[in-house]
Design an enzyme around this catalytic site. Structure first.
Site: not given
Length: 334
Positions: A154, A234, A258, A263, A295-298
């Site tokens: 990344i 994380r 993110d 969470e 946590h939507q980056a993926f």
């Protein structure tokens, strides 16, 4: 093979269905894997879990008792699974490594651009027919110094993107990539020196005992007061209390993330009618210079396709007793 999919989301099920291609008997449940829900795995050969699921020793022992032999992670990170216990119990674990570094990197840069150019505030103002620019001044990224903590898959994509903006790139990683240095004129340095020099800092490291709370008040004090911190690693890579303190004292300019340290059980679910009693999260949400995504980056079509295909590649190999290149329990010592 009978497979139970924990934490199944409506948006990912079509991708998983296509990747399975009617080969395995699949059951999808929205529940997270926890000590209480482990019993739902009874009668299955394998399970698939996500990053918010509990793969602690106690849960793994229960899964073993229920006959589970395989765990396919639908994520690259595996800090939520006790691999040593899994190895001892004879449970094989594999992840979906490198499913789309582009998806995560692009989201990280999106967080930066949205914070820097005040896009959320601008949208709110325009919705109220307020077209004033008084609160919307940002800065050019051109010629700014970008720090990347964790220059793996990344981090390398982030370096490429930010190089395109005309930025100077600093990085910190346990391994140095000579090709990366040559391609983007990147310089490896210590975390402290990176923090001192960088206008923007990206966090891209996995969560380990070494990286847990690596961004704390001592490290933050080395950062520029104008620095923007972006976290796509994380949540526990940063110490949340120290981030809040830094924002209150204006020790950093903004925080985009993110992920969130606590969470589990919150992200991926709609709590709009029953808000969680989490004062730290609420405090972060209340800051005008904080941007949190769930946590939507993926969550891109390409990434979801790769995750689903890798998940069933792992399961297919296990069923056929073939080597699994993503298996995480192979190299562990008993």
């Amino acid at each position: 093979m009978k497979v139970l999919i924990y934490s199944a989301k409506d948006f990912e099920i079509p991708f998983l269905e296509k990747a399975n291609n009617d080969v395995h008997q699949i059951k999808y449940i929205p529940e997270r894997l926890t000590p209480k829900t482990a019993r739902l795995a009874l009668g299955f050969d394998a399970i698939s879990i996500f990053s918010a699921d509990d793969g602690s020793s106690m849960v793994l022992e229960r899964l073993k008792d229920f006959g589970i032999r395989y765990i396919a992670l639908r994520s690259t990170g595996y800090d939520n699974v006790n691999l040593i216990t899994a190895k001892k119990l004879g449970i094989k674990v594999a992840n979906a490594a490198g499913y789309s570094p582009q998806a995560i990197a692009e989201h990280a840069v999106t967080l930066l651009l949205a914070l820097n150019r005040k896009l959320i505030l601008a949208n709110q103002q325009v919705s109220n027919y307020n077209f004033s620019l008084s609160n919307l001044v940002g800065f050019d990224l051109h010629k700014k110094t970008i720090g990347i903590i964790g220059a793996g898959r990344i981090g390398k994509v982030i370096a490429k993107i930010m190089s395109g903006f005309g930025c100077s790139i600093l990085a910190n990683d346990i391994y140095e990539d000579n090709d990366l240095k040559e391609q983007y004129n990147l310089t490896y340095t210590s975390i402290i020196n990176l923090c001192k020099q960088s206008d923007v800092i990206f966090l891209c490291v996995p969560l380990t005992t070494q990286t847990h709370h690596m961004i704390n008040i001592q490290v933050i004090q080395c950062m520029k007061r104008e620095a923007i911190l972006i976290n796509v690693a994380r949540g526990a890579v940063v110490k949340t209390e120290d981030i809040i303190q830094a924002l209150e004292l204006k020790r950093i300019a903004a925080y985009g993330t993110d992920v969130y340290e606590h969470e589990g059980g919150i992200f991926f679910y709609d709590h709009s009618k029953n808000k969680p009693n989490d004062k730290k999260l609420q405090r972060l949400i209340d800051f005008p210079n904080v941007l949190i995504t769930p946590h939507q980056a993926f969550a891109t079509k390409e990434a979801l396709t790769n995750i689903a295909e890798t998940t069933f590649y792992n399961i297919n190999c296990w069923e056929q007793q073939k080597p699994v290149k993503n298996e995480l329990t192979l190299e562990l010592v008993r």
